[in-house]
Design an enzyme around this catalytic site. Structure first.
Site, PDB file in Angstrom:
ATOM      1  N   GLN A 107       1.324   0.850  -2.722  1.00  0.00           N
ATOM      2  CA  GLN A 107       3.434   0.292  -3.361  1.00  0.00           C
ATOM      3  C   GLN A 107       4.084   1.347  -3.669  1.00  0.00           C
ATOM      4  O   GLN A 107       5.039   0.822  -4.215  1.00  0.00           O
ATOM      5  CB  GLN A 107       2.563  -0.874  -4.515  1.00  0.00           C
ATOM      6  N   ASN A 108       3.836   2.361  -3.473  1.00  0.00           N
ATOM      7  CA  ASN A 108       4.391   3.825  -4.313  1.00  0.00           C
ATOM      8  C   ASN A 108       5.494   3.908  -2.563  1.00  0.00           C
ATOM      9  O   ASN A 108       5.280   3.701  -1.730  1.00  0.00           O
ATOM     10  CB  ASN A 108       3.566   5.139  -3.764  1.00  0.00           C
ATOM     11  N   VAL A 109       6.497   4.638  -3.205  1.00  0.00           N
ATOM     12  CA  VAL A 109       7.520   4.410  -2.400  1.00  0.00           C
ATOM     13  C   VAL A 109       8.089   6.065  -2.820  1.00  0.00           C
ATOM     14  O   VAL A 109       9.059   6.550  -1.747  1.00  0.00           O
ATOM     15  CB  VAL A 109       9.200   3.656  -3.260  1.00  0.00           C
ATOM     16  N   ASP A 110       7.050   7.049  -2.708  1.00  0.00           N
ATOM     17  CA  ASP A 110       7.179   8.428  -2.633  1.00  0.00           C
ATOM     18  C   ASP A 110       6.531   9.033  -1.448  1.00  0.00           C
ATOM     19  O   ASP A 110       6.680  10.106  -1.463  1.00  0.00           O
ATOM     20  CB  ASP A 110       6.607   8.840  -3.709  1.00  0.00           C
ATOM     21  N   HIS A 125       6.220  -1.892  -0.668  1.00  0.00           N
ATOM     22  CA  HIS A 125       7.489  -2.138  -1.032  1.00  0.00           C
ATOM     23  C   HIS A 125       8.270  -0.403  -0.438  1.00  0.00           C
ATOM     24  O   HIS A 125       9.841  -0.776  -1.964  1.00  0.00           O
ATOM     25  CB  HIS A 125       6.929  -1.284  -2.512  1.00  0.00           C
ATOM     26  N   GLY A 216      -5.695   3.395  -8.611  1.00  0.00           N
ATOM     27  CA  GLY A 216      -4.411   3.205 -10.246  1.00  0.00           C
ATOM     28  C   GLY A 216      -3.161   2.434  -9.756  1.00  0.00           C
ATOM     29  O   GLY A 216      -2.335   2.445  -9.884  1.00  0.00           O
ATOM     30  N   THR A 217      -3.606   0.890  -9.607  1.00  0.00           N
ATOM     31  CA  THR A 217      -2.930  -0.251 -10.204  1.00  0.00           C
ATOM     32  C   THR A 217      -3.146  -1.101 -10.531  1.00  0.00           C
ATOM     33  O   THR A 217      -4.866  -1.446 -11.530  1.00  0.00           O
ATOM     34  CB  THR A 217      -2.485  -0.678  -8.453  1.00  0.00           C
TER      35      THR A 217
END
Ligand code: OAD
Length: 271
Positions: A107-110, A125, A216-217
């Site tokens: 879900q991370n955008v990094d 995401h 981690g969610t």
């Protein structure tokens, strides 16, 4: 912690016997890289109310009403992401590929999973490092260098009388009008649909998985939060890794920080 050690061994057995591992990750896996999560005490949504900052309409309204507030938010998001490096949790998942087929659904955008070396990453995401047209087609890649320049210029215009007119120009690498019309960051905000192709690929991976590691969610955001249930329904073993979670829908919970637990787990499975 006898329970923890027993659970670690059991989870390691799951990995050793797996054909396909899916790691479903959220903001917590990047916390040790210095990127705040969303809902923990120092999380983004605690400091920046989602109604003003988590939708496109909210962001455009904030630009008009409070451009300096928008700049504060953009700096709070962009600076940690652009300066972050993968931590031992990202590295452990990348190393797991040496032993078993791995799909990361994040879900991370990094982009930290790719930077750590993971090769199959479904960014449900989106990603900060790409722009798309308003219909969601790929527009262009965004480099860290470009984001750093945006950050520098945002700092220069913050608090100036011309901030409202200059802000749209400063963020043009991320949001603007190009040859194919308007483009925006490839980010899924509240109320946006997911990219169908990415979501279908994530579902297919989940349905094929022997083990799902959920890392981690908070599991608060749909439809992402349905993935562990999908995996279980398809017969996968579930392992949850989170410092705040000691039980859940998983077979096993390894309570702790991802940067501690994931290297231990991978090293225990494949010494
Ligand atoms: P949250 O902030 O909701 O949850 C972060 C989770 O990470 C919590 O369960 C924490 O306990 C856990 N955590 C914190 N530090 C950790 C560490 N060192 N190791 C492991 N876990 C840790 O973030 P997400 O679940 O990722 O979506 O949020 C989901 C979505 O909500 C985001 O993708 C974003 C947000 O709104 C959109 O913007 C559409």
């Amino acid at each position: 912690m006898p329970d923890y050690q027993q659970h670690l061994q059991l989870a390691a057995d799951f990995l050793r016997n797996a054909d396909h591992v899916v790691a479903f990750t959220g903001a917590g896996i990047s916390a040790e890289s210095g990127i705040p999560t969303f809902r923990d005490d120092d999380g983004f949504w605690q400091r920046y109310p989602p109604e003003h900052f988590a939708t496109w309409d909210g962001l455009f309204a904030t630009l008009t009403r409070d451009p300096d507030g928008l700049i504060d938010f953009l700096l709070a998001v962009l600076e940690p992401i652009v300066e972050a490096a993968p931590n031992p949790a990202h590295v452990a998942l990348a190393q797991l590929e040496r032993h078993v087929n791995v799909t990361i659904i994040t879900q991370n955008v990094d982009a930290l999973h790719q930077e750590a070396g993971s090769t199959v990453v479904k960014e449900i995401h989106g990603t900060l490092f790409e722009t798309v047209t308003l219909t969601g087609s790929f527009e262009h890649l965004v480099t860290r260098q470009e984001v750093r320049k945006v950050i520098e210029e945002l700092k220069e215009i913050r608090g100036q009388s011309f901030v409202r007119t200059r802000l749209p120009l400063v963020i043009r690498p991320l949001l603007g009008i190009g040859r194919r019309g308007p483009y925006r960051p490839n980010l899924v905000l509240f109320g946006d649909g997911l990219n169908d192709t990415t979501w279908e690929a994530a579902l297919a991976a989940v349905r094929d998985a022997s083990v799902m590691l959920t890392v981690g969610t908070s599991g608060e955001v749909m439809p992402a939060a349905t993935l562990p249930r999908e995996a279980r329904a398809a017969g996968a073993r579930l392992v949850t890794i989170d410092p705040e979670v000691d039980s859940g829908e998983g077979d096993i919970c390894l309570q702790g920080r991802a940067g501690d637990v994931l290297p231990q787990l991978v090293n225990t499975a494949f010494p």
